[in-house]
Write an enzyme that holds these catalytic residues in place. Structure first.
Site, PDB file in Angstrom:
ATOM      1  N   THR A 155      76.211   8.174  29.370  1.00 14.61           N
ATOM      2  CA  THR A 155      76.330   9.711  31.379  1.00 14.61           C
ATOM      3  C   THR A 155      75.752   9.005  32.667  1.00 14.61           C
ATOM      4  O   THR A 155      75.966   7.528  32.069  1.00 14.61           O
ATOM      5  CB  THR A 155      74.789   9.774  30.803  1.00 14.61           C
ATOM      6  OG1 THR A 155      74.117  11.312  31.446  1.00 14.61           O
ATOM      7  CG2 THR A 155      73.257   9.088  31.397  1.00 14.61           C
ATOM      8  N   LYS A 156      77.033   9.516  33.391  1.00 18.98           N
ATOM      9  CA  LYS A 156      76.746   9.336  34.905  1.00 18.98           C
ATOM     10  C   LYS A 156      75.563   9.845  35.125  1.00 18.98           C
ATOM     11  O   LYS A 156      74.917  10.901  35.202  1.00 18.98           O
ATOM     12  CB  LYS A 156      77.932   9.906  35.053  1.00 18.98           C
ATOM     13  CG  LYS A 156      78.088  10.421  36.761  1.00 18.98           C
ATOM     14  CD  LYS A 156      79.187  11.143  36.762  1.00 18.98           C
ATOM     15  CE  LYS A 156      79.049  11.411  38.529  1.00 18.98           C
ATOM     16  NZ  LYS A 156      78.564  12.456  39.101  1.00 18.98           N
ATOM     17  N   ALA A 157      74.516   8.618  35.623  1.00 18.03           N
ATOM     18  CA  ALA A 157      73.220   9.413  35.735  1.00 18.03           C
ATOM     19  C   ALA A 157      73.384   9.621  37.471  1.00 18.03           C
ATOM     20  O   ALA A 157      74.107   9.217  38.068  1.00 18.03           O
ATOM     21  CB  ALA A 157      72.564   7.931  35.671  1.00 18.03           C
TER      22      ALA A 157
END
Lengths: 331, 331, 331, 331
Positions: C173-175
């Site tokens: 996931t792209k945080a």
């Protein structure tokens, strides 16, 4: 113990009043800023005009801006000035115990009920909201409680009407808005065993009747403090089933409100409510609210202009209504 | 007039303390709920352990839930118990004048400064926020003011740091969060003529150093009231440029926080802060916070469990840090 | 079926690239606005410089502003231009089926994975979010899926990491952000049976290491499209445990970001992301993003100025880093 | 060029229709999910019953969930099925150019106008909103544009009515809500040079007349797709100034809506609109909407139950109204 403000008493016009302020009240060094004479005069004038109750310290009544001493002075003065009219004190503070202390004071000086918001430092969950109202209601069983449901001030709309309606001395709520959440309030109250009433805003009441023809006729009105005759006339018309007359009055009110809410933006209005409300009341001339108390909201001049224009318009509506009444009276 | 808490004093560990409560404090009928002995003991213990200041009544300190009398009792007790350590009172109320009255009391009983939030019934605009801080600062020029910037409580983040930094006795802010808004705070303070410092949260401080290596080392710490040794050790490590040690301590703190914020949801945490914080502190055992005061937030048991687990973990961190220290001491 | 982008591949620098636009691309009548040559050149340049992957159409990549034809042209061009480097397509649309169709196209032209946001016309609940990711993942089991978690764009933060981590080809996931919600993401992933990685923002990565020293080193970087050398150098430093070097680079990045987010206000940034990002990239000069496509966000000039200044600063950081590298190389 | 849907045409009942779906339409693998026969039948039935226009793809019409091909099929089918009745296509997409392409298609297949929302990946500012509507309006000058103002879907309420009203072929807006923001819409339109009308929700129209007696009578109605007779009867009553009859019908509608919005919570309704709307329509039986298309909103069964109960109630209202009409017809 008999309830001073019963569900049946929640009927007619419940006027929102300001806390009249001395000329220096916007100074952070000022003390004793309650204009006691004007308070007494305004309360008397409202009762003489025929309003059914006054509600003291919500947002327009600057509940938050008074010192504890001033709050007591104002509450006692108002309770004392009223004769038969119901007086609902506004003991909302940051916590239960201080609120209860104020509620007991209100009871002791002769108030009938409470207009009661919630502690708002931390948002109260639905469960915590019910618990809070239960604890205050338990402490002053003689007083009828009207919820002050203001999601902007208290961070969340009240939603558990079914549980609140079961509290013995919980007799009503100052409604906010129309539409699904409002319909749900009515639905829950009807479904619950308990008994309470919804005070709709004056100019919303004819609209609200289009969905529930059988609800008791009761409204809250800040405009009443600009001169109550249009609201009283509207209630008479609704009572008589004279829809055209009620609609005509409602339309005039809406015309006055057109400049009241800055660009129709309720969030902006919420940041400046007492300043705009007081500018409006001052212009309408029915009572003298005095300046706003600190914190200074630094209200943009255009917002105050809107409030003043709204006050001028209301004054015009009052004149038209009273002229009609005079004409009727001399017929 | 000399400033009691200067910008230079804003350095080291500023502990957030609870307001220790008597066993009946969760009862809406209770009065005098400040556990004075425990307050005195806890303040002494923190000073003895080496914290640089205590900050009294923010959200964890239940500013909102105390009666006026209790607020004064607690403030005076804490000021009196501290020896050299700075004591920052928390005079946040619903209005400017009541806050000033409390600020003056705090000054008179020997506090050094204030941890100061804003009136929150109506959201204050940026202009109104600056005006509010100016008016309080003017009233107590001897006290150093640290802003309590809590958008959840006060409805809006503070944004006008350039103007606040110019207030003579405005010496710092309790920061909230990391990232763009935090970076902007630093940027504005640097760009302004004035002088103030940013107190970062303990476990965020090593992270914050990754963007601004030259900022004065100062943090606020609620965990300090669970036992301050890990935070003090972390500050020593940062002071010494011992990044690995600082990171190791920061990682242990984050492990303790893992169960502290319910599902990582800050809005849920905001509805139950004192209850969760007190559950944590009680479990950690450094001091006894007692029960939460009304309004009862009706906190879900799972949230309290998370707080307790967080307290157990912190206690474990304390033990590990102190063991290391002992080992070092005997070497 | 073997996964093209495995969890282990989620490592190093994942560059966010713009969709380079022809000079007329801001015209609502324009067609075929993908600057194919510049796309090819930019992708090659990033791979040559050493980035590990490119992620195509999120917000900066104007996923929303491309016509279906343009989306395919860009995806195919990028996939084709890359040699060994992973290419993650951005097939986010308003619904599952159109997204699956695009995901299949991406698979067929040689992409390794997806950067995948959610349908956002109606907010998806946590359950609906999991269901959506499951359905797309099922449709393209060969592709590794990285969630594009952007609460501003998709109306709600992703919270059910434990369930998402169990999806076979859900690899990361792209945080967004640091702090409790981020910590909770890590906690849930660790607790789940499944396996996925968190791509932190470049300038946040050293900070994030202060809480979790053992997480795989991987970041997303929009700045990489302004010149990737600072980010690559930072990753090297972190890999080597050279904290001071990593902090120094992180501090330079934060200096560049200082003017990037208008007044540190993420909501304002969110209304103008592609315009500000492109202004920055244009100024930095590593690639030519071209103009923004309609709808014209009517971005205030001061926001664009902030973007340009940020680009100038980044260029300066690149120069300093490359000088150091050259110096090191000649030693 | 003559405008197909003029301001004067914005009058009467504008029915919101679903996009009837084949039985497998909830499957992410399904294609061609438009039930063309049912679409044709439903459009014919509405026109035969006397509604003035149909509005195709807003939220209830699943604009977001159709593939491009399905969108064209549905738009063409509806345009073709209507005889004299106006058909407003719903070309809202994620960007201006794709929306214009769809608007041109709608024009070419014979639609009169557009129900037009905004790109919603990034929130459009007021300036960007005006620019967007101007660009689409310029591209299809033959079509009358009705704004689809849905703050939940498009992240912000439209506020610049004064500027939108000046667009030549901008003829109306689907209103949301009552109260200050609605009053402001009316105020701005009256103050502007241009000309446009406000389509109020069916059950709100009698209420809205209480503030503005002279507004043209026009409403949007999703309930019309559950059987239009109650709404048509209400319009007749309002036209005739028969307030009691209008109120009686409005009250019956509100009774049907009582279970439609889950707990009166518009945010919850917004996450599940098509599912609840379709459950209601299916139960009412006037047309067959078929299942919802992906993404599957995972709607709680209790919400669907509320929708079904609402449909049953509406059906009852239809029966009562038609019985009255029959009785009247035979007198």
């Amino acid at each position: 113990m008999s309830l001073r403000l019963t569900v049946e008493d929640v009927s007619g016009v419940f006027a929102i009043v300001p806390t009249p302020a001395t000329p220096d009240a916007n100074d952070p060094d000022a003390t004793d800023t309650v204009d006691v004479d004007e308070t007494r005069r305004a309360i008397r004038a409202l009762e003489d005009a025929g309003v059914d109750a006054v509600m003291l310290n919500g947002t327009s009544g600057e509940a938050f801006a008074l010192t504890p001493d001033e709050w007591r002075t104002f509450t006692e003065t108002a309770a004392d000035a009223a004769d038969e009219m119901h007086v609902l004190a506004g003991p909302t503070t940051l916590n239960t115990r201080t609120t209860i202390e104020r509620a007991e004071f209100a009871r002791d000086v002769g108030c009938s009920g409470l207009l009661l918001g919630r502690p708002m430092w931390n948002e109260l969950s639905p469960d915590a909201t019910v618990n809070f109202y239960e604890e205050v209601a338990d402490a002053v069983p003689e007083l009828g409680i009207v919820a002050y449901d203001n999601p902007g001030a208290f961070k969340r709309k009240i939603t558990s009407w079914d549980r609140l309606a079961e509290i013995e001395n919980f007799v009503g709520t100052k409604a906010v808005g129309l539409g699904p959440a409002y319909w749900e309030t009515i639905r829950q109250i009807r479904a619950a065993d308990g008994d309470m009433r919804v005070l709709q805003m004056d100019a919303y009441l004819p609209a609200a009747r289009s969905w529930h023809s059988d609800l008791p006729l009761v409204c809250w009105s800040s405009s009443a403090s600009c001169g109550p005759s249009p609201v009283l006339a509207m209630m008479d018309a609704l009572e008589a089933g004279a829809y055209e007359r009620a609609f005509d009055l409602s339309e005039r009110m809406a015309w006055s409100f057109e400049t009241f809410f800055p660009n129709g933006d309720m969030a902006a209005f919420g940041r400046h409510t007492p300043a705009i409300v007081k500018a409006r009341m001052r212009e309408a001339g029915f009572l003298d609210p005095g300046p706003v108390r600190p914190p200074n909201p630094m209200t943009p001049e255009s917002y105050l202009d809107g409030g003043r224009e709204s006050g001028r318009r209301w004054k015009e509506v009052v004149a038209a209504v009273e002229e009609t009444d005079d004409a009727a009276a001399t017929r």
